[in-house]
Motif scaffolding. Structure first.
Motif, PDB file in Angstrom:
ATOM      1  N   SER A 131      45.480  20.336  58.747  1.00 13.75           N
ATOM      2  CA  SER A 131      44.944  20.977  59.686  1.00 13.75           C
ATOM      3  C   SER A 131      45.777  21.162  60.945  1.00 13.75           C
ATOM      4  CB  SER A 131      43.642  19.920  60.437  1.00 13.75           C
ATOM      5  OG  SER A 131      42.802  20.099  59.549  1.00 13.75           O
ATOM      6  N   PRO A 132      46.466  20.254  61.364  1.00  9.10           N
ATOM      7  CA  PRO A 132      47.767  20.737  62.682  1.00  9.10           C
ATOM      8  C   PRO A 132      48.216  21.911  62.485  1.00  9.10           C
ATOM      9  CG  PRO A 132      47.305  18.486  62.345  1.00  9.10           C
ATOM     10  CD  PRO A 132      46.729  18.506  61.547  1.00  9.10           C
ATOM     11  N   LEU A 133      49.262  21.433  60.970  1.00  7.68           N
ATOM     12  CA  LEU A 133      49.430  22.962  60.868  1.00  7.68           C
ATOM     13  C   LEU A 133      49.171  24.569  60.798  1.00  7.68           C
ATOM     14  CD1 LEU A 133      51.283  22.095  57.314  1.00  7.68           C
ATOM     15  CD2 LEU A 133      53.173  22.759  59.820  1.00  7.68           C
ATOM     16  N   LEU A 134      47.456  24.397  60.108  1.00  6.44           N
ATOM     17  CA  LEU A 134      46.817  25.592  60.083  1.00  6.44           C
ATOM     18  C   LEU A 134      45.836  25.941  61.621  1.00  6.44           C
ATOM     19  CD1 LEU A 134      45.190  27.570  58.691  1.00  6.44           C
ATOM     20  CD2 LEU A 134      43.193  26.018  58.265  1.00  6.44           C
ATOM     21  N   ARG A 135      45.876  25.122  62.471  1.00  5.74           N
ATOM     22  CA  ARG A 135      45.369  25.434  63.937  1.00  5.74           C
ATOM     23  C   ARG A 135      46.245  25.586  64.536  1.00  5.74           C
ATOM     24  NH1 ARG A 135      42.970  20.634  64.864  1.00  5.74           N
ATOM     25  NH2 ARG A 135      44.868  19.896  65.376  1.00  5.74           N
ATOM     26  N   ARG A 136      47.684  25.243  64.471  1.00  3.37           N
ATOM     27  CA  ARG A 136      48.673  26.238  65.221  1.00  3.37           C
ATOM     28  C   ARG A 136      49.027  27.729  64.608  1.00  3.37           C
ATOM     29  NH1 ARG A 136      54.884  25.138  64.059  1.00  3.37           N
ATOM     30  NH2 ARG A 136      56.051  26.438  65.453  1.00  3.37           N
ATOM     31  N   ALA A 137      48.996  27.543  63.459  1.00 10.64           N
ATOM     32  CA  ALA A 137      49.381  28.827  62.777  1.00 10.64           C
ATOM     33  C   ALA A 137      48.277  30.343  63.497  1.00 10.64           C
ATOM     34  CB  ALA A 137      49.606  28.704  61.215  1.00 10.64           C
ATOM     35  N   VAL A 138      46.829  29.899  62.643  1.00 10.79           N
ATOM     36  CA  VAL A 138      45.271  30.263  63.856  1.00 10.79           C
ATOM     37  C   VAL A 138      46.395  30.358  65.149  1.00 10.79           C
ATOM     38  CG1 VAL A 138      43.515  30.585  64.659  1.00 10.79           C
ATOM     39  CG2 VAL A 138      44.424  29.884  61.489  1.00 10.79           C
ATOM     40  N   ALA A 144      44.970  34.477  59.149  1.00  9.05           N
ATOM     41  CA  ALA A 144      43.694  35.021  60.063  1.00  9.05           C
ATOM     42  C   ALA A 144      42.766  33.650  60.497  1.00  9.05           C
ATOM     43  CB  ALA A 144      43.274  35.719  59.395  1.00  9.05           C
ATOM     44  N   THR A 145      41.757  33.865  61.488  1.00  8.86           N
ATOM     45  CA  THR A 145      41.527  33.182  61.677  1.00  8.86           C
ATOM     46  C   THR A 145      39.877  32.623  61.013  1.00  8.86           C
ATOM     47  OG1 THR A 145      39.751  34.449  63.224  1.00  8.86           O
ATOM     48  CG2 THR A 145      41.139  33.622  64.335  1.00  8.86           C
ATOM     49  N   GLY A 146      39.166  32.103  60.667  1.00  7.94           N
ATOM     50  CA  GLY A 146      38.053  31.754  59.580  1.00  7.94           C
ATOM     51  C   GLY A 146      38.750  30.985  58.543  1.00  7.94           C
ATOM     52  N   ILE A 147      40.300  30.528  58.114  1.00  7.84           N
ATOM     53  CA  ILE A 147      40.715  30.046  57.413  1.00  7.84           C
ATOM     54  C   ILE A 147      40.653  28.795  57.324  1.00  7.84           C
ATOM     55  CG2 ILE A 147      42.713  29.527  55.858  1.00  7.84           C
ATOM     56  CD1 ILE A 147      43.425  32.383  56.173  1.00  7.84           C
ATOM     57  N   THR A 148      39.833  27.768  55.977  1.00 10.06           N
ATOM     58  CA  THR A 148      40.048  26.191  56.405  1.00 10.06           C
ATOM     59  C   THR A 148      41.663  25.630  55.871  1.00 10.06           C
ATOM     60  OG1 THR A 148      38.223  25.509  54.841  1.00 10.06           O
ATOM     61  CG2 THR A 148      37.974  26.288  56.977  1.00 10.06           C
ATOM     62  N   VAL A 149      41.484  24.510  55.586  1.00  6.64           N
ATOM     63  CA  VAL A 149      42.218  24.493  54.938  1.00  6.64           C
ATOM     64  C   VAL A 149      41.733  23.632  53.892  1.00  6.64           C
ATOM     65  CG1 VAL A 149      43.631  21.813  54.787  1.00  6.64           C
ATOM     66  CG2 VAL A 149      43.641  22.890  56.758  1.00  6.64           C
ATOM     67  N   VAL A 181      49.324  34.229  49.422  1.00  3.25           N
ATOM     68  CA  VAL A 181      50.007  34.655  50.315  1.00  3.25           C
ATOM     69  C   VAL A 181      49.779  35.543  51.209  1.00  3.25           C
ATOM     70  CG1 VAL A 181      52.162  33.940  52.287  1.00  3.25           C
ATOM     71  CG2 VAL A 181      51.463  32.559  50.369  1.00  3.25           C
ATOM     72  N   ALA A 182      50.159  36.483  50.706  1.00  2.00           N
ATOM     73  CA  ALA A 182      49.407  38.689  51.279  1.00  2.00           C
ATOM     74  C   ALA A 182      48.111  38.014  51.776  1.00  2.00           C
ATOM     75  CB  ALA A 182      50.093  38.773  50.127  1.00  2.00           C
ATOM     76  N   GLY A 183      47.239  37.357  51.063  1.00  2.00           N
ATOM     77  CA  GLY A 183      45.977  37.478  51.640  1.00  2.00           C
ATOM     78  C   GLY A 183      45.806  36.770  52.958  1.00  2.00           C
ATOM     79  N   LEU A 184      46.792  36.413  53.328  1.00  3.35           N
ATOM     80  CA  LEU A 184      46.519  35.090  54.348  1.00  3.35           C
ATOM     81  C   LEU A 184      47.141  36.042  55.478  1.00  3.35           C
ATOM     82  CD1 LEU A 184      48.552  31.870  52.846  1.00  3.35           C
ATOM     83  CD2 LEU A 184      45.857  32.259  53.154  1.00  3.35           C
ATOM     84  N   SER A 185      47.834  36.339  55.500  1.00  2.00           N
ATOM     85  CA  SER A 185      48.330  37.549  56.900  1.00  2.00           C
ATOM     86  C   SER A 185      47.532  38.151  57.738  1.00  2.00           C
ATOM     87  CB  SER A 185      48.935  38.664  56.503  1.00  2.00           C
ATOM     88  OG  SER A 185      49.771  38.430  55.624  1.00  2.00           O
TER      89      SER A 185
END
Length: 188
Positions: A131-138, A144-149, A181-185
């Motif tokens: 969660s901290p890794l994703l939160r910081r990247a968002v 992109a927002t809306g992605i969850t761990v 990964v390209a879809g995470l952009s």
């Protein structure tokens, strides 16, 4: 006598877990509970008393690796580029799942309810660690927002399960991970 039973139960648990680790390494998530009981020298009821479900067994077998992935997430949190840190951790998750048979199955999310993650100890640990890794990247706009761990772990598990029978599962999983990964952009 009750103290002795507790000591016996602890010894049985440790023996069953050691054999289960070997069986899962050899046969993956489908390792036979009956075979584990036979090799351990206990009845199948004893195995089921300690591990009432296959998931409970896989979670116990996978616990050390899950802890290592959680430590890795902590190491990467706040370090360098937030997107790179998140992707490095996810790449580690994929690589660990490929190398540790049964780990992907231990991380599978069941149920459609958003709270179902908490029924799976391994997944709950990964959710907390990532969660901290994703939160910081968002927050940095790097993901992109809306992605969850839970989404990311499900993606990693899907990739691993989809490539487990390939001639080179690690290379196949790595390739699919890089494609995903390209879809995470974030959309520009």
């Amino acid at each position: 006598m009750p103290d002795r039973q507790r000591a016996d139960a602890r010894r049985n648990y440790a023996r069953i877990l050691a054999v289960a680790e070997e069986e899962v390494a050899a046969h993956g998530a489908g390792a036979s509970l009956e075979q584990i009981a036979r090799v351990t020298g206990v009845g199948s009821a004893t195995v089921r008393r300690h591990f009432p479900t296959r998931r409970a067994l896989l979670e116990a077998v996978s616990h050390k690796r899950i802890e290592a992935l959680c430590v890795r997430a902590q190491e990467l949190t706040g370090k360098g580029d937030s997107r790179s840190a998140l992707l490095e951790w996810l790449s580690d998750v994929v690589a660990y799942c490929v190398s540790a048979r049964g780990l992907a199955a231990a991380l599978v999310y069941e149920g459609a309810e958003s709270d179902s993650i908490h029924e799976n100890t391994c997944s709950a640990m990964m959710e907390e660690a990532g969660s901290p890794l994703l939160r910081r990247a968002v927050q940095d706009g790097a993901v992109a927002t809306g992605i969850t761990v839970a989404d990311l772990i499900t993606l990693a598990v899907g990739i691993v399960l989809a490539t487990e029978h390939h001639p080179d599962p690690a290379a196949g999983a790595d390739r699919l991970f890089r494609l995903a990964v390209a879809g995470l952009s974030p959309q520009s």
